[in-house]
Motif scaffolding. Structure first.
Motif, PDB file in Angstrom:
ATOM      1  N   VAL A  42      -2.203 -35.383  58.386  1.00  0.00           N
ATOM      2  CA  VAL A  42      -0.591 -36.002  58.534  1.00  0.00           C
ATOM      3  C   VAL A  42       0.887 -35.775  57.215  1.00  0.00           C
ATOM      4  O   VAL A  42       0.167 -35.048  56.846  1.00  0.00           O
ATOM      5  N   ALA A  43       1.742 -36.260  58.108  1.00  0.00           N
ATOM      6  CA  ALA A  43       3.204 -35.626  56.960  1.00  0.00           C
ATOM      7  C   ALA A  43       2.892 -36.114  55.684  1.00  0.00           C
ATOM      8  O   ALA A  43       1.945 -37.693  56.207  1.00  0.00           O
ATOM      9  N   ALA A  44       3.729 -36.178  54.318  1.00  0.00           N
ATOM     10  CA  ALA A  44       3.867 -37.018  53.028  1.00  0.00           C
ATOM     11  C   ALA A  44       3.963 -38.132  53.886  1.00  0.00           C
ATOM     12  O   ALA A  44       3.820 -39.189  53.170  1.00  0.00           O
ATOM     13  N   SER A  45       5.388 -37.790  54.401  1.00  0.00           N
ATOM     14  CA  SER A  45       5.893 -39.372  54.568  1.00  0.00           C
ATOM     15  C   SER A  45       4.364 -40.727  55.654  1.00  0.00           C
ATOM     16  O   SER A  45       5.235 -41.966  54.880  1.00  0.00           O
ATOM     17  N   GLU A  46       4.244 -40.035  55.463  1.00  0.00           N
ATOM     18  CA  GLU A  46       3.019 -40.962  56.837  1.00  0.00           C
ATOM     19  C   GLU A  46       1.818 -41.376  56.027  1.00  0.00           C
ATOM     20  O   GLU A  46       1.632 -42.407  56.027  1.00  0.00           O
ATOM     21  N   CYS A  47       1.743 -40.718  54.561  1.00  0.00           N
ATOM     22  CA  CYS A  47       0.509 -41.198  54.109  1.00  0.00           C
ATOM     23  C   CYS A  47       0.477 -41.501  52.714  1.00  0.00           C
ATOM     24  O   CYS A  47      -0.278 -42.162  51.651  1.00  0.00           O
ATOM     25  N   GLN A  48       2.082 -40.934  51.684  1.00  0.00           N
ATOM     26  CA  GLN A  48       2.369 -41.077  50.452  1.00  0.00           C
ATOM     27  C   GLN A  48       2.029 -42.709  49.999  1.00  0.00           C
ATOM     28  O   GLN A  48       1.287 -42.670  48.915  1.00  0.00           O
ATOM     29  N   SER A  49       1.905 -44.238  50.717  1.00  0.00           N
ATOM     30  CA  SER A  49       2.345 -45.102  50.330  1.00  0.00           C
ATOM     31  C   SER A  49       0.645 -45.499  50.433  1.00  0.00           C
ATOM     32  O   SER A  49      -0.362 -46.051  49.489  1.00  0.00           O
ATOM     33  N   ASP A  50      -0.422 -44.827  51.650  1.00  0.00           N
ATOM     34  CA  ASP A  50      -1.858 -44.840  51.778  1.00  0.00           C
ATOM     35  C   ASP A  50      -1.831 -44.630  49.978  1.00  0.00           C
ATOM     36  O   ASP A  50      -3.217 -45.069  49.455  1.00  0.00           O
ATOM     37  N   VAL A  51      -1.778 -42.955  49.801  1.00  0.00           N
ATOM     38  CA  VAL A  51      -3.240 -42.837  48.452  1.00  0.00           C
ATOM     39  C   VAL A  51      -2.167 -43.370  47.796  1.00  0.00           C
ATOM     40  O   VAL A  51      -3.501 -43.416  46.795  1.00  0.00           O
ATOM     41  N   THR A  52      -0.918 -43.663  47.658  1.00  0.00           N
ATOM     42  CA  THR A  52      -0.607 -44.362  45.843  1.00  0.00           C
ATOM     43  C   THR A  52      -1.399 -45.553  46.079  1.00  0.00           C
ATOM     44  O   THR A  52      -1.715 -45.965  45.126  1.00  0.00           O
ATOM     45  N   GLN A  53      -1.527 -46.418  47.077  1.00  0.00           N
ATOM     46  CA  GLN A  53      -2.156 -47.420  47.093  1.00  0.00           C
ATOM     47  C   GLN A  53      -4.436 -47.491  46.615  1.00  0.00           C
ATOM     48  O   GLN A  53      -4.826 -47.994  46.786  1.00  0.00           O
ATOM     49  N   THR A  54      -4.373 -46.270  46.902  1.00  0.00           N
ATOM     50  CA  THR A  54      -5.597 -46.372  47.098  1.00  0.00           C
ATOM     51  C   THR A  54      -6.152 -46.008  45.652  1.00  0.00           C
ATOM     52  O   THR A  54      -7.205 -46.571  45.279  1.00  0.00           O
ATOM     53  N   ILE A  55      -4.957 -44.899  45.471  1.00  0.00           N
ATOM     54  CA  ILE A  55      -5.629 -45.122  43.906  1.00  0.00           C
ATOM     55  C   ILE A  55      -5.401 -46.137  42.481  1.00  0.00           C
ATOM     56  O   ILE A  55      -6.954 -46.466  42.125  1.00  0.00           O
ATOM     57  N   ASP A  56      -4.560 -46.599  43.119  1.00  0.00           N
ATOM     58  CA  ASP A  56      -4.111 -47.990  42.447  1.00  0.00           C
ATOM     59  C   ASP A  56      -5.621 -49.415  43.214  1.00  0.00           C
ATOM     60  O   ASP A  56      -6.362 -49.221  42.218  1.00  0.00           O
ATOM     61  N   ASP A  57      -5.940 -49.048  43.967  1.00  0.00           N
ATOM     62  CA  ASP A  57      -7.479 -49.995  44.498  1.00  0.00           C
ATOM     63  C   ASP A  57      -8.264 -49.353  43.245  1.00  0.00           C
ATOM     64  O   ASP A  57      -9.311 -50.348  42.479  1.00  0.00           O
ATOM     65  N   LEU A  58      -8.380 -47.989  43.241  1.00  0.00           N
ATOM     66  CA  LEU A  58      -9.756 -47.458  42.790  1.00  0.00           C
ATOM     67  C   LEU A  58      -9.716 -48.169  41.193  1.00  0.00           C
ATOM     68  O   LEU A  58     -10.720 -48.519  41.030  1.00  0.00           O
ATOM     69  N   VAL A  59      -8.303 -48.101  40.604  1.00  0.00           N
ATOM     70  CA  VAL A  59      -8.363 -48.501  38.931  1.00  0.00           C
ATOM     71  C   VAL A  59      -8.150 -49.650  38.782  1.00  0.00           C
ATOM     72  O   VAL A  59      -9.018 -50.048  37.761  1.00  0.00           O
ATOM     73  N   MET A  60      -7.479 -50.442  39.612  1.00  0.00           N
ATOM     74  CA  MET A  60      -8.215 -51.904  39.900  1.00  0.00           C
ATOM     75  C   MET A  60     -10.216 -52.460  39.661  1.00  0.00           C
ATOM     76  O   MET A  60      -9.824 -53.290  39.222  1.00  0.00           O
ATOM     77  N   ALA A  61     -10.287 -51.952  40.542  1.00  0.00           N
ATOM     78  CA  ALA A  61     -11.421 -51.902  40.442  1.00  0.00           C
ATOM     79  C   ALA A  61     -12.826 -51.252  39.489  1.00  0.00           C
ATOM     80  O   ALA A  61     -13.800 -51.232  39.609  1.00  0.00           O
ATOM     81  N   GLY A  62     -12.251 -50.974  38.716  1.00  0.00           N
ATOM     82  CA  GLY A  62     -12.162 -49.979  37.338  1.00  0.00           C
ATOM     83  C   GLY A  62     -13.839 -48.714  37.708  1.00  0.00           C
ATOM     84  O   GLY A  62     -14.174 -48.824  37.377  1.00  0.00           O
ATOM     85  N   LEU A  63     -13.319 -48.448  38.865  1.00  0.00           N
ATOM     86  CA  LEU A  63     -13.439 -47.003  39.431  1.00  0.00           C
ATOM     87  C   LEU A  63     -12.711 -45.516  38.868  1.00  0.00           C
ATOM     88  O   LEU A  63     -14.049 -44.456  38.865  1.00  0.00           O
ATOM     89  N   LEU A  64     -11.812 -45.742  38.954  1.00  0.00           N
ATOM     90  CA  LEU A  64     -11.269 -44.797  37.758  1.00  0.00           C
ATOM     91  C   LEU A  64     -10.766 -45.297  36.342  1.00  0.00           C
ATOM     92  O   LEU A  64      -9.674 -46.012  36.072  1.00  0.00           O
ATOM     93  N   ASP A  65     -10.051 -44.290  35.756  1.00  0.00           N
ATOM     94  CA  ASP A  65      -9.423 -44.866  33.796  1.00  0.00           C
ATOM     95  C   ASP A  65      -8.193 -43.953  34.146  1.00  0.00           C
ATOM     96  O   ASP A  65      -8.116 -42.668  34.509  1.00  0.00           O
ATOM     97  N   VAL A  66      -7.212 -44.946  34.058  1.00  0.00           N
ATOM     98  CA  VAL A  66      -5.788 -44.082  33.517  1.00  0.00           C
ATOM     99  C   VAL A  66      -5.527 -43.566  32.622  1.00  0.00           C
ATOM    100  O   VAL A  66      -6.102 -43.863  31.837  1.00  0.00           O
ATOM    101  N   CYS A  67      -5.650 -42.186  32.802  1.00  0.00           N
ATOM    102  CA  CYS A  67      -5.222 -41.248  31.047  1.00  0.00           C
ATOM    103  C   CYS A  67      -3.575 -40.993  30.485  1.00  0.00           C
ATOM    104  O   CYS A  67      -3.197 -41.644  31.938  1.00  0.00           O
TER     105      CYS A  67
END
Length: 67
Positions: A42-67
């Motif tokens: 897929v093109a970056a323009s098509e999935c950039q917001s999805d990738v960002t949202q997935t990372i944000d969701d993982l952080v909010m769920a406590g599955l990732l730590d932000v360094c």
């Protein structure tokens, strides 16, 4: 699936792919986006917001730590 704080979290394929990328050293937002685009053809323009949202969701769920 990830067991976290007594709960089981089931991740979709793309979220697991992102976690796998984040477990590698020297990953940047751009390198993760490029890898996701290459993996899912897929093109970056098509999935950039999805990738960002997935990372944000993982952080909010406590599955990732932000360094």
């Amino acid at each position: 699936m990830i067991k976290e704080n007594g709960h089981i979290v089931e991740l979709n394929e793309s979220a697991q792919f992102i976690i796998d990328l984040l477990s590698q050293q020297n990953q940047t937002a751009d390198s993760i986006l490029a890898a996701v685009c290459a993996e899912y053809d897929v093109a970056a323009s098509e999935c950039q917001s999805d990738v960002t949202q997935t990372i944000d969701d993982l952080v909010m769920a406590g599955l990732l730590d932000v360094c």
